[in-house]
Structures are given as C-alpha cells and as structure tokens.
Design a protein around this motif. Structure first.
Motif, PDB file in Angstrom:
ATOM      1  N   TYR A 209     115.445 119.783  78.822  1.00 40.32           N
ATOM      2  CA  TYR A 209     116.117 119.772  80.402  1.00 40.32           C
ATOM      3  C   TYR A 209     117.325 119.430  80.203  1.00 40.32           C
ATOM      4  O   TYR A 209     117.861 119.705  81.300  1.00 40.32           O
ATOM      5  CB  TYR A 209     115.151 118.768  81.291  1.00 40.32           C
ATOM      6  CG  TYR A 209     113.833 118.990  81.221  1.00 40.32           C
ATOM      7  CD1 TYR A 209     113.248 120.191  82.085  1.00 40.32           C
ATOM      8  CD2 TYR A 209     112.968 118.224  80.802  1.00 40.32           C
ATOM      9  CE1 TYR A 209     112.107 120.274  82.021  1.00 40.32           C
ATOM     10  CE2 TYR A 209     111.337 118.354  81.123  1.00 40.32           C
ATOM     11  CZ  TYR A 209     111.068 119.395  81.545  1.00 40.32           C
ATOM     12  OH  TYR A 209     109.608 119.589  81.686  1.00 40.32           O
ATOM     13  N   HIS A 210     117.880 119.046  78.895  1.00 39.77           N
ATOM     14  CA  HIS A 210     119.223 118.731  78.797  1.00 39.77           C
ATOM     15  C   HIS A 210     120.105 119.980  78.305  1.00 39.77           C
ATOM     16  O   HIS A 210     119.517 120.414  77.153  1.00 39.77           O
ATOM     17  CB  HIS A 210     119.493 117.433  77.852  1.00 39.77           C
ATOM     18  CG  HIS A 210     118.823 116.329  78.546  1.00 39.77           C
ATOM     19  ND1 HIS A 210     119.217 115.769  79.590  1.00 39.77           N
ATOM     20  CD2 HIS A 210     117.770 115.549  78.239  1.00 39.77           C
ATOM     21  CE1 HIS A 210     118.584 114.739  79.962  1.00 39.77           C
ATOM     22  NE2 HIS A 210     117.712 114.698  78.945  1.00 39.77           N
ATOM     23  N   GLN A 211     121.020 120.257  78.908  1.00 41.14           N
ATOM     24  CA  GLN A 211     121.742 121.651  78.597  1.00 41.14           C
ATOM     25  C   GLN A 211     122.605 121.275  77.432  1.00 41.14           C
ATOM     26  O   GLN A 211     123.570 119.901  77.524  1.00 41.14           O
ATOM     27  CB  GLN A 211     122.531 122.483  79.363  1.00 41.14           C
ATOM     28  CG  GLN A 211     121.407 123.152  80.345  1.00 41.14           C
ATOM     29  CD  GLN A 211     120.377 123.997  79.577  1.00 41.14           C
ATOM     30  OE1 GLN A 211     120.837 124.843  78.877  1.00 41.14           O
ATOM     31  NE2 GLN A 211     119.133 123.855  80.109  1.00 41.14           N
ATOM     32  N   PRO A 212     123.082 121.914  76.382  1.00 35.73           N
ATOM     33  CA  PRO A 212     124.087 121.481  75.245  1.00 35.73           C
ATOM     34  C   PRO A 212     125.495 121.518  75.883  1.00 35.73           C
ATOM     35  O   PRO A 212     125.769 122.144  76.816  1.00 35.73           O
ATOM     36  CB  PRO A 212     124.029 122.422  74.127  1.00 35.73           C
ATOM     37  CG  PRO A 212     123.148 123.241  74.669  1.00 35.73           C
ATOM     38  CD  PRO A 212     122.361 123.246  75.952  1.00 35.73           C
TER      39      PRO A 212
ATOM     40  N   LEU B 242      97.880 120.216  79.306  1.00 32.84           N
ATOM     41  CA  LEU B 242      97.732 120.880  78.286  1.00 32.84           C
ATOM     42  C   LEU B 242      99.231 121.199  77.850  1.00 32.84           C
ATOM     43  O   LEU B 242      99.554 121.395  76.427  1.00 32.84           O
ATOM     44  CB  LEU B 242      96.826 122.156  77.919  1.00 32.84           C
ATOM     45  CG  LEU B 242      95.297 121.905  78.023  1.00 32.84           C
ATOM     46  CD1 LEU B 242      94.643 123.208  78.161  1.00 32.84           C
ATOM     47  CD2 LEU B 242      94.976 121.339  76.962  1.00 32.84           C
ATOM     48  N   ILE B 243     100.337 121.463  78.718  1.00 31.39           N
ATOM     49  CA  ILE B 243     101.346 121.762  78.380  1.00 31.39           C
ATOM     50  C   ILE B 243     102.309 120.506  78.524  1.00 31.39           C
ATOM     51  O   ILE B 243     102.376 119.737  79.491  1.00 31.39           O
ATOM     52  CB  ILE B 243     101.746 122.588  79.494  1.00 31.39           C
ATOM     53  CG1 ILE B 243     101.122 123.986  79.432  1.00 31.39           C
ATOM     54  CG2 ILE B 243     103.360 123.333  79.405  1.00 31.39           C
ATOM     55  CD1 ILE B 243     101.070 124.933  80.776  1.00 31.39           C
ATOM     56  N   HIS B 244     103.077 120.328  77.283  1.00 29.04           N
ATOM     57  CA  HIS B 244     103.898 119.051  77.277  1.00 29.04           C
ATOM     58  C   HIS B 244     105.291 119.732  77.024  1.00 29.04           C
ATOM     59  O   HIS B 244     105.519 120.566  76.197  1.00 29.04           O
ATOM     60  CB  HIS B 244     103.403 118.261  75.927  1.00 29.04           C
ATOM     61  CG  HIS B 244     101.984 117.673  76.177  1.00 29.04           C
ATOM     62  ND1 HIS B 244     101.946 116.480  76.737  1.00 29.04           N
ATOM     63  CD2 HIS B 244     100.948 118.016  75.515  1.00 29.04           C
ATOM     64  CE1 HIS B 244     100.367 116.262  76.729  1.00 29.04           C
ATOM     65  NE2 HIS B 244     100.005 117.466  76.063  1.00 29.04           N
ATOM     66  N   ALA B 245     106.152 119.204  77.716  1.00 25.88           N
ATOM     67  CA  ALA B 245     107.621 119.358  77.485  1.00 25.88           C
ATOM     68  C   ALA B 245     108.487 118.182  77.337  1.00 25.88           C
ATOM     69  O   ALA B 245     108.351 117.194  78.073  1.00 25.88           O
ATOM     70  CB  ALA B 245     108.228 120.259  78.683  1.00 25.88           C
ATOM     71  N   ASP B 246     108.841 118.140  76.197  1.00 23.42           N
ATOM     72  CA  ASP B 246     109.733 116.987  75.742  1.00 23.42           C
ATOM     73  C   ASP B 246     111.142 117.070  76.610  1.00 23.42           C
ATOM     74  O   ASP B 246     111.497 118.021  77.009  1.00 23.42           O
ATOM     75  CB  ASP B 246     110.196 117.105  74.325  1.00 23.42           C
ATOM     76  CG  ASP B 246     111.073 115.747  73.887  1.00 23.42           C
ATOM     77  OD1 ASP B 246     110.200 114.867  73.351  1.00 23.42           O
ATOM     78  OD2 ASP B 246     112.190 115.800  73.645  1.00 23.42           O
TER      79      ASP B 246
ATOM     80  N   GLU C 276     113.868 124.846  81.628  1.00 28.34           N
ATOM     81  CA  GLU C 276     112.724 124.668  82.264  1.00 28.34           C
ATOM     82  C   GLU C 276     111.460 124.646  81.448  1.00 28.34           C
ATOM     83  O   GLU C 276     111.273 125.456  80.432  1.00 28.34           O
ATOM     84  CB  GLU C 276     112.545 125.767  83.298  1.00 28.34           C
ATOM     85  CG  GLU C 276     112.490 127.261  82.712  1.00 28.34           C
ATOM     86  CD  GLU C 276     112.594 128.129  83.893  1.00 28.34           C
ATOM     87  OE1 GLU C 276     112.665 127.706  85.105  1.00 28.34           O
ATOM     88  OE2 GLU C 276     112.317 129.420  83.582  1.00 28.34           O
ATOM     89  N   ASP C 277     110.105 124.257  81.939  1.00 30.40           N
ATOM     90  CA  ASP C 277     108.980 124.491  81.193  1.00 30.40           C
ATOM     91  C   ASP C 277     108.195 125.313  81.901  1.00 30.40           C
ATOM     92  O   ASP C 277     108.641 126.106  83.074  1.00 30.40           O
ATOM     93  CB  ASP C 277     108.360 123.070  81.296  1.00 30.40           C
ATOM     94  CG  ASP C 277     107.820 122.556  82.790  1.00 30.40           C
ATOM     95  OD1 ASP C 277     107.530 123.389  83.448  1.00 30.40           O
ATOM     96  OD2 ASP C 277     108.059 121.342  82.957  1.00 30.40           O
ATOM     97  N   PRO C 278     106.981 125.702  81.383  1.00 26.36           N
ATOM     98  CA  PRO C 278     106.639 127.096  81.855  1.00 26.36           C
ATOM     99  C   PRO C 278     105.949 126.815  83.133  1.00 26.36           C
ATOM    100  O   PRO C 278     105.858 127.735  83.947  1.00 26.36           O
ATOM    101  CB  PRO C 278     105.396 127.321  80.881  1.00 26.36           C
ATOM    102  CG  PRO C 278     105.708 126.493  79.521  1.00 26.36           C
ATOM    103  CD  PRO C 278     106.593 125.284  80.131  1.00 26.36           C
ATOM    104  N   ILE C 279     105.535 125.596  83.647  1.00 26.16           N
ATOM    105  CA  ILE C 279     105.388 125.444  84.997  1.00 26.16           C
ATOM    106  C   ILE C 279     106.416 125.747  85.829  1.00 26.16           C
ATOM    107  O   ILE C 279     106.244 126.423  87.004  1.00 26.16           O
ATOM    108  CB  ILE C 279     104.591 123.957  84.988  1.00 26.16           C
ATOM    109  CG1 ILE C 279     103.337 123.960  84.320  1.00 26.16           C
ATOM    110  CG2 ILE C 279     104.173 123.901  86.557  1.00 26.16           C
ATOM    111  CD1 ILE C 279     102.804 122.532  83.994  1.00 26.16           C
ATOM    112  N   GLN C 280     107.473 125.156  85.714  1.00 24.92           N
ATOM    113  CA  GLN C 280     108.437 125.527  86.571  1.00 24.92           C
ATOM    114  C   GLN C 280     109.011 126.869  86.651  1.00 24.92           C
ATOM    115  O   GLN C 280     109.504 127.455  87.677  1.00 24.92           O
ATOM    116  CB  GLN C 280     109.810 124.475  85.992  1.00 24.92           C
ATOM    117  CG  GLN C 280     109.679 123.062  86.195  1.00 24.92           C
ATOM    118  CD  GLN C 280     110.894 122.315  85.441  1.00 24.92           C
ATOM    119  OE1 GLN C 280     111.273 122.883  84.296  1.00 24.92           O
ATOM    120  NE2 GLN C 280     111.256 121.259  85.768  1.00 24.92           N
ATOM    121  N   ALA C 281     108.817 127.537  85.516  1.00 21.88           N
ATOM    122  CA  ALA C 281     109.334 129.061  85.411  1.00 21.88           C
ATOM    123  C   ALA C 281     108.244 129.803  86.169  1.00 21.88           C
ATOM    124  O   ALA C 281     108.739 130.752  86.730  1.00 21.88           O
ATOM    125  CB  ALA C 281     109.115 129.247  83.850  1.00 21.88           C
TER     126      ALA C 281
END
Length: 166
Positions: free
Chosen positions: A157-160, A149-153, A45-50
C-alpha cells in the motif's frame, strides 16, 4: 539473469441476481466481447480492492466481495501484437450495491448487461476469456473460499518515493 516470466494479474466479479449474471459488453481489438466485470490489479491495491474498483468502473455498481470463487490461469496469443500472454485471474462472488447512474463506464465498455446462463453459454464464442463461463459455472457449483485466503503485506500500500537525484 534472464527476464522472469510474469503473468498479468486480474480480478473478476461473478454477480448473479434472479438467475441472471452481470456481464459487460466491451469494444476490443478483436471486436465486441463479453466479460464478467474484470480488470488488472493496480499498484497499491490488493485483489479484493481491485475487484471493487473494477466492478464500479465497468458497471457503475458498488460491489462487495464476500468469497473467492477461484484462481484461474489462461494463456493466449494476442491477435494485435502476436504476444504470448498469460493471465492469473482471481474471481470473486459478492454483494452488488448501489448503481451510480451518473457515473460513466470505463473506456471501451459499451454497457453492462444481465444475461441468463443460457444466454452466457450461447455467446461463448464472444467471451473475452475462456474463464468467463468457467468462473460462472464454478460459482453455480457453490465453489467459494474465504477471503482470508488472500494476504496482502502492508508494504504493497506504500508507493515508492521519487528519487531526488540531481
């Protein structure tokens, strides 16, 4: 190579309505403490989702972040373990949504409580972090930055996949 220092990444929601702020009362190892709805960034998750998730888990309210209030660092020594701990906090402001009255609050959260600024200041010795009041005061000062300002590649979102080693 030595172990790298890695701060704990957390998110927090600064939620104000009618001059009152939504805080949570928590039962912690250090006793009862007050915090803005906050918690750790989870894998995937990214900070916004968190921030959306943590606010729902701790207050039973939907929350939509609309702006970043600030990014904060604080450090303390854990009273329980003696560990030196640093937190990197992303604080958001936004829109409070629906209350889900049938939803239980996270373990350790005693209740969600609305407090005036004077009440928040009066209980500062019981804040979970020195950043609680700092974030609220930055919010009141009108501090806000675009969520862009918040970028999430997309790779986050892909779990190993588990290895298939025999």
């Amino acid at each position: 190579m030595q172990n790298r220092w890695k701060p704990n990444v957390t998110v927090a929601a600064v939620i104000e309505h009618g001059g009152r702020f939504l805080l949570v009362e928590e039962d912690t190892a250090d006793g009862i403490r007050y915090n803005t709805p906050a918690g750790h960034l989870d894998p995937g998750e990214d900070p916004i989702q968190a921030c959306r998730r943590e606010t729902l888990e701790e207050t039973a309210h939907d929350f939509t972040p609309t702006a970043l209030v600030g990014i904060y660092l604080n450090r303390f020594t854990s009273s329980r373990s003696g560990a030196d701990v640093t937190y990197l906090r992303f604080a958001f402001r936004g829109e409070l949504g629906q209350l889900h009255t049938d939803r239980p609050l996270d373990t350790g959260i005693l209740r969600a409580v609305w407090m005036s600024l004077d009440e928040v200041r009066a209980c500062h010795a019981l804040h979970r972090s020195p950043m609680v009041l700092h974030c609220i005061e930055d919010y009141l000062a009108g501090q806000q930055y675009p969520l862009a300002l918040i970028h999430a590649d997309p790779s986050i979102y892909h779990q190993p996949q588990p290895s298939l080693a025999a």
